[in-house]
Write a protein that holds these residues in place. Sequence first.
Motif, PDB file in Angstrom:
ATOM      1  N   UNK A 144      35.944  47.416  32.515  1.00  0.00           N
ATOM      2  CA  UNK A 144      35.708  46.733  33.790  1.00  0.00           C
ATOM      3  C   UNK A 144      36.252  45.307  33.731  1.00  0.00           C
ATOM      4  N   UNK A 145      35.951  44.594  32.644  1.00  0.00           N
ATOM      5  CA  UNK A 145      36.433  43.223  32.488  1.00  0.00           C
ATOM      6  C   UNK A 145      37.942  43.147  32.418  1.00  0.00           C
ATOM      7  N   UNK A 146      38.545  44.061  31.689  1.00  0.00           N
ATOM      8  CA  UNK A 146      39.995  44.063  31.568  1.00  0.00           C
ATOM      9  C   UNK A 146      40.690  44.362  32.886  1.00  0.00           C
ATOM     10  N   UNK A 147      40.169  45.340  33.608  1.00  0.00           N
ATOM     11  CA  UNK A 147      40.740  45.654  34.918  1.00  0.00           C
ATOM     12  C   UNK A 147      40.561  44.490  35.889  1.00  0.00           C
ATOM     13  N   UNK A 148      39.396  43.858  35.839  1.00  0.00           N
ATOM     14  CA  UNK A 148      39.149  42.714  36.718  1.00  0.00           C
ATOM     15  C   UNK A 148      40.122  41.573  36.413  1.00  0.00           C
ATOM     16  N   UNK A 149      40.326  41.272  35.141  1.00  0.00           N
ATOM     17  CA  UNK A 149      41.267  40.192  34.796  1.00  0.00           C
ATOM     18  C   UNK A 149      42.696  40.568  35.159  1.00  0.00           C
ATOM     19  N   UNK A 150      43.037  41.838  35.054  1.00  0.00           N
ATOM     20  CA  UNK A 150      44.356  42.275  35.488  1.00  0.00           C
ATOM     21  C   UNK A 150      44.558  42.056  36.978  1.00  0.00           C
ATOM     22  N   UNK A 151      43.536  42.380  37.763  1.00  0.00           N
ATOM     23  CA  UNK A 151      43.608  42.149  39.204  1.00  0.00           C
ATOM     24  C   UNK A 151      43.667  40.660  39.538  1.00  0.00           C
ATOM     25  N   UNK A 152      42.933  39.856  38.782  1.00  0.00           N
ATOM     26  CA  UNK A 152      42.974  38.408  38.999  1.00  0.00           C
ATOM     27  C   UNK A 152      44.376  37.887  38.713  1.00  0.00           C
ATOM     28  N   UNK A 153      44.968  38.322  37.621  1.00  0.00           N
ATOM     29  CA  UNK A 153      46.296  37.849  37.250  1.00  0.00           C
ATOM     30  C   UNK A 153      47.394  38.318  38.188  1.00  0.00           C
ATOM     31  N   UNK A 154      47.310  39.572  38.617  1.00  0.00           N
ATOM     32  CA  UNK A 154      48.363  40.135  39.450  1.00  0.00           C
ATOM     33  C   UNK A 154      48.244  39.757  40.925  1.00  0.00           C
ATOM     34  N   UNK A 155      47.022  39.796  41.430  1.00  0.00           N
ATOM     35  CA  UNK A 155      46.832  39.662  42.874  1.00  0.00           C
ATOM     36  C   UNK A 155      45.858  38.559  43.270  1.00  0.00           C
ATOM     37  N   UNK A 156      45.380  37.780  42.303  1.00  0.00           N
ATOM     38  CA  UNK A 156      44.373  36.750  42.562  1.00  0.00           C
ATOM     39  C   UNK A 156      43.148  37.371  43.257  1.00  0.00           C
ATOM     40  N   UNK A 157      42.759  38.559  42.792  1.00  0.00           N
ATOM     41  CA  UNK A 157      41.652  39.310  43.371  1.00  0.00           C
ATOM     42  C   UNK A 157      40.579  39.519  42.309  1.00  0.00           C
ATOM     43  N   UNK A 158      39.453  38.850  42.468  1.00  0.00           N
ATOM     44  CA  UNK A 158      38.329  38.998  41.548  1.00  0.00           C
ATOM     45  C   UNK A 158      37.402  40.063  42.116  1.00  0.00           C
ATOM     46  N   UNK A 159      37.535  41.286  41.621  1.00  0.00           N
ATOM     47  CA  UNK A 159      36.792  42.417  42.150  1.00  0.00           C
ATOM     48  C   UNK A 159      35.286  42.268  41.933  1.00  0.00           C
ATOM     49  N   UNK A 160      34.882  41.751  40.791  1.00  0.00           N
ATOM     50  CA  UNK A 160      33.453  41.548  40.524  1.00  0.00           C
ATOM     51  C   UNK A 160      32.886  40.569  41.550  1.00  0.00           C
ATOM     52  N   UNK A 161      33.578  39.479  41.768  1.00  0.00           N
ATOM     53  CA  UNK A 161      33.141  38.487  42.758  1.00  0.00           C
ATOM     54  C   UNK A 161      33.124  39.096  44.159  1.00  0.00           C
ATOM     55  N   UNK A 162      34.121  39.913  44.465  1.00  0.00           N
ATOM     56  CA  UNK A 162      34.207  40.511  45.791  1.00  0.00           C
ATOM     57  C   UNK A 162      33.050  41.494  46.029  1.00  0.00           C
ATOM     58  N   UNK A 163      32.720  42.291  45.013  1.00  0.00           N
ATOM     59  CA  UNK A 163      31.670  43.294  45.170  1.00  0.00           C
ATOM     60  C   UNK A 163      30.262  42.707  45.076  1.00  0.00           C
ATOM     61  N   UNK A 164      30.082  41.707  44.229  1.00  0.00           N
ATOM     62  CA  UNK A 164      28.742  41.177  43.964  1.00  0.00           C
ATOM     63  C   UNK A 164      28.582  39.720  44.368  1.00  0.00           C
ATOM     64  N   UNK A 165      29.526  39.193  45.126  1.00  0.00           N
ATOM     65  CA  UNK A 165      29.550  37.774  45.449  1.00  0.00           C
ATOM     66  C   UNK A 165      28.324  37.248  46.160  1.00  0.00           C
ATOM     67  N   UNK A 166      27.600  38.114  46.866  1.00  0.00           N
ATOM     68  CA  UNK A 166      26.392  37.653  47.551  1.00  0.00           C
ATOM     69  C   UNK A 166      25.249  37.412  46.573  1.00  0.00           C
ATOM     70  N   UNK A 167      25.416  37.885  45.345  1.00  0.00           N
ATOM     71  CA  UNK A 167      24.426  37.670  44.287  1.00  0.00           C
ATOM     72  C   UNK A 167      25.089  36.942  43.121  1.00  0.00           C
ATOM     73  N   UNK A 168      25.214  35.615  43.214  1.00  0.00           N
ATOM     74  CA  UNK A 168      25.933  34.872  42.165  1.00  0.00           C
ATOM     75  C   UNK A 168      25.322  35.044  40.769  1.00  0.00           C
ATOM     76  N   UNK A 169      24.010  35.216  40.706  1.00  0.00           N
ATOM     77  CA  UNK A 169      23.380  35.444  39.408  1.00  0.00           C
ATOM     78  C   UNK A 169      23.824  36.747  38.784  1.00  0.00           C
ATOM     79  N   UNK A 170      24.005  37.761  39.602  1.00  0.00           N
ATOM     80  CA  UNK A 170      24.452  39.061  39.108  1.00  0.00           C
ATOM     81  C   UNK A 170      25.911  39.002  38.671  1.00  0.00           C
TER      82      UNK A 170
END
Length: 70
Positions: free
Chosen positions: A14-40
């Motif tokens: 999950x972390x590796x895929x997320x960093x790949x998306x951040x690097x390629x598309x500036x898309x933080x999937x974890x932040x996008x999916x869970x952004x309403x819960x910053x603690x999570x």
Amino acid sequence: MKNLHMVTFLLLVVGGLNWGLVGLFDLDLVQMLLGTWPGLVNLVYILVGLSAVYEFATHQARCKECMDMM
């Protein structure tokens, strides 16, 4: 211990895929999916980091390819 290994491996994927998306598309999937819960979001990042430390520390004992090199 096998369950712990599977969970940490999954978190590393999950972390590796997320960093790949951040690097390629500036898309933080974890932040996008869970952004309403910053603690999570922070908890996921912490668990991914701890998983990396665990896998690094136990990799040589678990990896069949590394065992063949010894």
